[in-house]
Design an enzyme around this catalytic site. Structure first.
Site, PDB file in Angstrom:
ATOM      1  N   ARG A 164     -11.280  16.433   7.366  1.00  0.00           N
ATOM      2  CA  ARG A 164     -12.117  16.788   6.203  1.00  0.00           C
ATOM      3  C   ARG A 164     -13.513  17.184   6.666  1.00  0.00           C
ATOM      4  O   ARG A 164     -14.070  16.569   7.580  1.00  0.00           O
ATOM      5  CB  ARG A 164     -12.240  15.599   5.244  1.00  0.00           C
ATOM      6  CG  ARG A 164     -10.931  15.204   4.596  1.00  0.00           C
ATOM      7  CD  ARG A 164     -11.172  14.164   3.510  1.00  0.00           C
ATOM      8  NE  ARG A 164      -9.927  13.533   3.113  1.00  0.00           N
ATOM      9  CZ  ARG A 164      -9.701  12.219   3.167  1.00  0.00           C
ATOM     10  NH1 ARG A 164     -10.629  11.380   3.578  1.00  0.00           N
ATOM     11  NH2 ARG A 164      -8.539  11.750   2.789  1.00  0.00           N
ATOM     12  N   GLU A 210      -8.167  -5.015   5.015  1.00  0.00           N
ATOM     13  CA  GLU A 210      -8.063  -4.760   3.572  1.00  0.00           C
ATOM     14  C   GLU A 210      -6.929  -5.579   2.953  1.00  0.00           C
ATOM     15  O   GLU A 210      -7.036  -6.051   1.823  1.00  0.00           O
ATOM     16  CB  GLU A 210      -7.823  -3.256   3.340  1.00  0.00           C
ATOM     17  CG  GLU A 210      -9.056  -2.434   3.666  1.00  0.00           C
ATOM     18  CD  GLU A 210      -8.746  -0.978   3.983  1.00  0.00           C
ATOM     19  OE1 GLU A 210      -8.225  -0.703   5.077  1.00  0.00           O
ATOM     20  OE2 GLU A 210      -9.030  -0.121   3.141  1.00  0.00           O
ATOM     21  N   ASP A 218      -7.223  13.571  16.276  1.00  0.00           N
ATOM     22  CA  ASP A 218      -7.181  12.239  16.885  1.00  0.00           C
ATOM     23  C   ASP A 218      -8.310  12.092  17.907  1.00  0.00           C
ATOM     24  O   ASP A 218      -8.399  12.868  18.863  1.00  0.00           O
ATOM     25  CB  ASP A 218      -5.817  12.040  17.561  1.00  0.00           C
ATOM     26  CG  ASP A 218      -5.618  10.607  18.031  1.00  0.00           C
ATOM     27  OD1 ASP A 218      -6.559  10.036  18.645  1.00  0.00           O
ATOM     28  OD2 ASP A 218      -4.546  10.059  17.777  1.00  0.00           O
ATOM     29  N   ASN A 243       0.867  -1.175   0.000  1.00  0.00           N
ATOM     30  CA  ASN A 243       0.000   0.000   0.000  1.00  0.00           C
ATOM     31  C   ASN A 243       0.907   1.228   0.000  1.00  0.00           C
ATOM     32  O   ASN A 243       1.482   1.578   1.028  1.00  0.00           O
ATOM     33  CB  ASN A 243      -0.896  -0.024   1.242  1.00  0.00           C
ATOM     34  CG  ASN A 243      -1.840   1.157   1.300  1.00  0.00           C
ATOM     35  OD1 ASN A 243      -1.740   2.089   0.505  1.00  0.00           O
ATOM     36  ND2 ASN A 243      -2.749   1.129   2.256  1.00  0.00           N
ATOM     37  N   HIS A 257     -12.753   3.413   0.155  1.00  0.00           N
ATOM     38  CA  HIS A 257     -12.731   2.400   1.223  1.00  0.00           C
ATOM     39  C   HIS A 257     -13.447   1.118   0.790  1.00  0.00           C
ATOM     40  O   HIS A 257     -13.923   0.348   1.633  1.00  0.00           O
ATOM     41  CB  HIS A 257     -13.420   2.890   2.524  1.00  0.00           C
ATOM     42  CG  HIS A 257     -12.734   4.018   3.219  1.00  0.00           C
ATOM     43  ND1 HIS A 257     -13.435   5.057   3.780  1.00  0.00           N
ATOM     44  CD2 HIS A 257     -11.433   4.274   3.447  1.00  0.00           C
ATOM     45  CE1 HIS A 257     -12.586   5.910   4.329  1.00  0.00           C
ATOM     46  NE2 HIS A 257     -11.356   5.456   4.128  1.00  0.00           N
ATOM     47  N   LYS A 269       3.092   0.743   3.262  1.00  0.00           N
ATOM     48  CA  LYS A 269       2.799  -0.359   4.194  1.00  0.00           C
ATOM     49  C   LYS A 269       2.914  -1.661   3.434  1.00  0.00           C
ATOM     50  O   LYS A 269       2.577  -1.709   2.239  1.00  0.00           O
ATOM     51  CB  LYS A 269       1.388  -0.234   4.745  1.00  0.00           C
ATOM     52  CG  LYS A 269       1.205   0.949   5.658  1.00  0.00           C
ATOM     53  CD  LYS A 269      -0.191   0.914   6.279  1.00  0.00           C
ATOM     54  CE  LYS A 269      -0.541   2.244   6.878  1.00  0.00           C
ATOM     55  NZ  LYS A 269      -1.905   2.637   6.737  1.00  0.00           N
ATOM     56  N   ARG A 292      -2.593  -2.009  -3.449  1.00  0.00           N
ATOM     57  CA  ARG A 292      -3.791  -1.195  -3.233  1.00  0.00           C
ATOM     58  C   ARG A 292      -3.707   0.005  -4.171  1.00  0.00           C
ATOM     59  O   ARG A 292      -2.692   0.716  -4.190  1.00  0.00           O
ATOM     60  CB  ARG A 292      -3.832  -0.712  -1.792  1.00  0.00           C
ATOM     61  CG  ARG A 292      -5.025   0.171  -1.555  1.00  0.00           C
ATOM     62  CD  ARG A 292      -4.902   0.991  -0.327  1.00  0.00           C
ATOM     63  NE  ARG A 292      -6.099   1.790  -0.176  1.00  0.00           N
ATOM     64  CZ  ARG A 292      -6.145   2.897   0.535  1.00  0.00           C
ATOM     65  NH1 ARG A 292      -5.088   3.316   1.176  1.00  0.00           N
ATOM     66  NH2 ARG A 292      -7.256   3.576   0.635  1.00  0.00           N
ATOM     67  N   GLY A 350     -10.194   2.547  12.783  1.00  0.00           N
ATOM     68  CA  GLY A 350      -9.640   3.009  14.066  1.00  0.00           C
ATOM     69  C   GLY A 350     -10.660   3.423  15.105  1.00  0.00           C
ATOM     70  O   GLY A 350     -10.640   2.945  16.238  1.00  0.00           O
ATOM     71  N   ILE A 351     -11.583   4.300  14.732  1.00  0.00           N
ATOM     72  CA  ILE A 351     -12.568   4.814  15.693  1.00  0.00           C
ATOM     73  C   ILE A 351     -13.686   3.783  15.895  1.00  0.00           C
ATOM     74  O   ILE A 351     -14.073   3.482  17.029  1.00  0.00           O
ATOM     75  CB  ILE A 351     -13.137   6.162  15.198  1.00  0.00           C
ATOM     76  CG1 ILE A 351     -12.006   7.198  15.094  1.00  0.00           C
ATOM     77  CG2 ILE A 351     -14.252   6.653  16.097  1.00  0.00           C
ATOM     78  CD1 ILE A 351     -12.355   8.417  14.250  1.00  0.00           C
ATOM     79  N   GLY A 352     -14.187   3.231  14.798  1.00  0.00           N
ATOM     80  CA  GLY A 352     -15.277   2.252  14.891  1.00  0.00           C
ATOM     81  C   GLY A 352     -14.900   1.028  15.706  1.00  0.00           C
ATOM     82  O   GLY A 352     -15.723   0.460  16.429  1.00  0.00           O
ATOM     83  N   GLY A 387     -12.468   5.829  10.412  1.00  0.00           N
ATOM     84  CA  GLY A 387     -11.050   6.028  10.729  1.00  0.00           C
ATOM     85  C   GLY A 387     -10.761   7.506  10.595  1.00  0.00           C
ATOM     86  O   GLY A 387     -11.676   8.320  10.718  1.00  0.00           O
ATOM     87  N   ASN A 388      -9.514   7.839  10.357  1.00  0.00           N
ATOM     88  CA  ASN A 388      -9.195   9.235  10.133  1.00  0.00           C
ATOM     89  C   ASN A 388      -9.971   9.749   8.910  1.00  0.00           C
ATOM     90  O   ASN A 388     -10.580  10.800   8.935  1.00  0.00           O
ATOM     91  CB  ASN A 388      -7.683   9.369   9.956  1.00  0.00           C
ATOM     92  CG  ASN A 388      -7.248  10.788  10.160  1.00  0.00           C
ATOM     93  OD1 ASN A 388      -7.910  11.551  10.859  1.00  0.00           O
ATOM     94  ND2 ASN A 388      -6.186  11.173   9.506  1.00  0.00           N
TER      95      ASN A 388
HETATM   96  P1  AMP Z   1      -7.518   4.715  11.035  1.00  0.00           P
HETATM   97  O1  AMP Z   1      -7.519   5.806   9.996  1.00  0.00           O
HETATM   98  O2  AMP Z   1      -8.451   3.591  10.735  1.00  0.00           O
HETATM   99  O3  AMP Z   1      -6.122   4.245  11.379  1.00  0.00           O
HETATM  100  O4  AMP Z   1      -8.086   5.378  12.387  1.00  0.00           O
HETATM  101  C1  AMP Z   1      -7.455   6.452  13.021  1.00  0.00           C
HETATM  102  C2  AMP Z   1      -8.393   7.039  14.061  1.00  0.00           C
HETATM  103  O5  AMP Z   1      -8.716   6.031  15.043  1.00  0.00           O
HETATM  104  C3  AMP Z   1      -7.775   8.220  14.835  1.00  0.00           C
HETATM  105  O6  AMP Z   1      -8.708   9.293  14.916  1.00  0.00           O
HETATM  106  C4  AMP Z   1      -7.549   7.619  16.208  1.00  0.00           C
HETATM  107  O7  AMP Z   1      -7.640   8.567  17.188  1.00  0.00           O
HETATM  108  C5  AMP Z   1      -8.707   6.637  16.320  1.00  0.00           C
HETATM  109  N1  AMP Z   1      -8.471   5.696  17.414  1.00  0.00           N
HETATM  110  C6  AMP Z   1      -7.510   4.767  17.521  1.00  0.00           C
HETATM  111  N2  AMP Z   1      -7.571   4.151  18.731  1.00  0.00           N
HETATM  112  C7  AMP Z   1      -8.613   4.736  19.406  1.00  0.00           C
HETATM  113  C8  AMP Z   1      -9.187   4.566  20.710  1.00  0.00           C
HETATM  114  N3  AMP Z   1      -8.707   3.659  21.547  1.00  0.00           N
HETATM  115  N4  AMP Z   1     -10.251   5.342  21.031  1.00  0.00           N
HETATM  116  C9  AMP Z   1     -10.737   6.251  20.168  1.00  0.00           C
HETATM  117  N5  AMP Z   1     -10.243   6.460  18.947  1.00  0.00           N
HETATM  118  C10 AMP Z   1      -9.191   5.714  18.569  1.00  0.00           C
END
Ligand code: AMP
Length: 399
Positions: free
Chosen positions: A241, A384, A283, A7, A180, A14, A91, A331-333, A210-211
């Site tokens: 965004r 993914e 974050d 990726n 995605h 990655k 990817r 990440g968030i989900g 995620g972000n």
């Molecule tokens: P991703 O783009 O899928 O890597 O997700 C990144 C996002 O996941 C960032 O906003 C992180 O702050 C959030 N994230 C990761 N771990 C946690 C956590 N334990 N609690 C809340 N948000 C998280």
């Protein structure tokens, strides 16, 4: 069969090596700050500890060269020679309307990807470079491209067209593409598995939070709508965004703030979202922490975020004409019980019932709903890379 998944981003890369006999991950890692001061490689073999290699990597070729050296190295490697790697799965973000599924890379594919650079100027160039460098350094391995946009190519016209004069779609390809896709595909398939039903019978809404963040409505394994559009800017509120806004805001702000197109694009992509509203961070951990300590702007950013996701779920339940499950991923989900609870809060009328005790989980597959809930809430960590490896194996096997 051993497969390398790549990726490739503009300054990062990655990778994972899969042994497809059991789909195990032999090694994984990332290179950051390619072309910048302080570039390094982080690599892990199996369950061993990470190793870090700090060295100057001015180009993607030097970065992929170091990945290859590490993978064949005695100390932390997983193959004796790169000839053991039969194929590389890449990817690729944007394939326009050309590809609705993954494909073996040939000259035609490369040409199509170059044509899509206009649609994804930040993403496609490094993706293309990754393919070119791997082809040069691993000439015996086949290359497969797996596209972020492909899964959403099943959207009907009514969902993917914007209400602009159609000539702009015909002339410039201005339409909703969605992103995605590999993640939405993986988690929607896993959701059917967890529900114990064939994918073809299941209606799910997948929330990739995620972000970058997007929601998709998946009917019988086919994406029928998704919140990201012509670019990844549309839809949910994201880390930096804005997501949806009245298009008239754009020229108004350009006029008021004397901004050019580059400046407004930079604002909407890099300085908005929960970062822009909270003024704290992009974050979620930092924002949740600030809100818990009484920062009202941070709380407002969270409330706006929950509301937007919930609104999309309502819209997509209507688009699907029914719903079996809501999936949270990325990440968030995967990691924020608060986000899942707040999003699901007012959805009881649709048959969503979150079990707050079950919801106290992070990062592993789980059914978070009460036993009698009509609509299940599922936590499914996305993967993914595994989809890319599977598609790569499938295409190499059949050629
Ligand atoms: P991703 O783009 O899928 O890597 O997700 C990144 C996002 O996941 C960032 O906003 C992180 O702050 C959030 N994230 C990761 N771990 C946690 C956590 N334990 N609690 C809340 N948000 C998280």
């Amino acid at each position: 069969m051993k497969i390398l998944v790549i990726n490739c981003g503009s300054s990062s890369l990655k990778y994972q090596v899969f042994d497809m006999s059991d789909e195990s991950v032999l090694a994984k890692g990332l290179v950051e700050k390619i072309g910048l001061p302080g570039s390094f490689l982080k690599h892990r073999r199996g369950d061993e500890d990470n190793i870090i290699v700090e060295t100057d990597m001015p180009t993607h070729e030097t970065a992929i060269g170091l990945v290859i050296d590490t993978l064949v190295g005695l100390a932390h490697g997983v193959v004796k020679s790169m000839d053991e790697i039969e194929a590389v799965g890449h990817r690729v973000v944007h394939a326009g309307e050309k590809y609705a599924c993954s494909t073996i890379v040939n000259d035609d594919v490369m040409q199509a990807l170059r044509q899509c650079i206009e649609l994804a100027p930040l993403h496609n160039p490094p993706n293309i470079m990754g393919i070119e460098v791997c082809t040069k350094l691993m000439p015996k391995a086949k290359s497969v491209a797996v596209f972020d946009t492909a899964f959403h190519q099943t959207m009907p016209q009514a969902a993917y067209l914007y209400a602009l004069p159609l000539e702009f779609y015909r002339k410039y390809g201005v339409r909703r593409y969605g992103f995605h896709g590999t993640s939405h595909r993986y988690v929607s398939e896993r959701a059917a598995h967890m529900l114990g039903r064939p994918v073809s019978e299941v209606k799910v809404i997948t929330c990739h939070l995620g972000n970058g963040a997007s929601v998709a409505a998946v009917d019988g394994g086919r994406s029928i709508d998704t919140s990201m559009g012509f670019t990844p800017l549309e839809g949910l509120i994201m880390g930096t965004r804005s997501g949806d806004l009245d298009p008239a805001v754009v020229p108004y702000l350009m006029y008021k703030e004397n901004m050019n197109t580059e400046e407004i694009c930079n604002l909407l992509n890099k300085k908005c979202g929960v970062m822009g509203v909270s003024g704290v961070s992009s974050d979620f951990r930092v924002i949740e922490d600030a809100a818990a300590k009484g920062n009202q702007q941070a709380q407002l950013a969270l409330d706006m975020y929950y509301y937007r996701v919930r609104k999309y779920i309502g819209a997509y339940a209507a688009a699907l004409g029914g719903l079996d499950a809501i999936v949270f991923t990325a990440g968030i989900g995967e990691n924020s019980p608060e986000v899942r609870a707040e999003v699901c809060k007012h959805l009881g009328f649709m048959g969503v019932e979150l079990d707050l005790a079950k919801n106290r989980v992070r990062g592993k597959e789980a059914d978070l709903s009460t036993e009698n809930a009509k609509v299940k809430v599922l936590l499914i960590p996305t993967n993914e890379e595994l989809i890319i490896a599977r598609d790569t194996k499938g295409l190499v096997d059949s050629h």
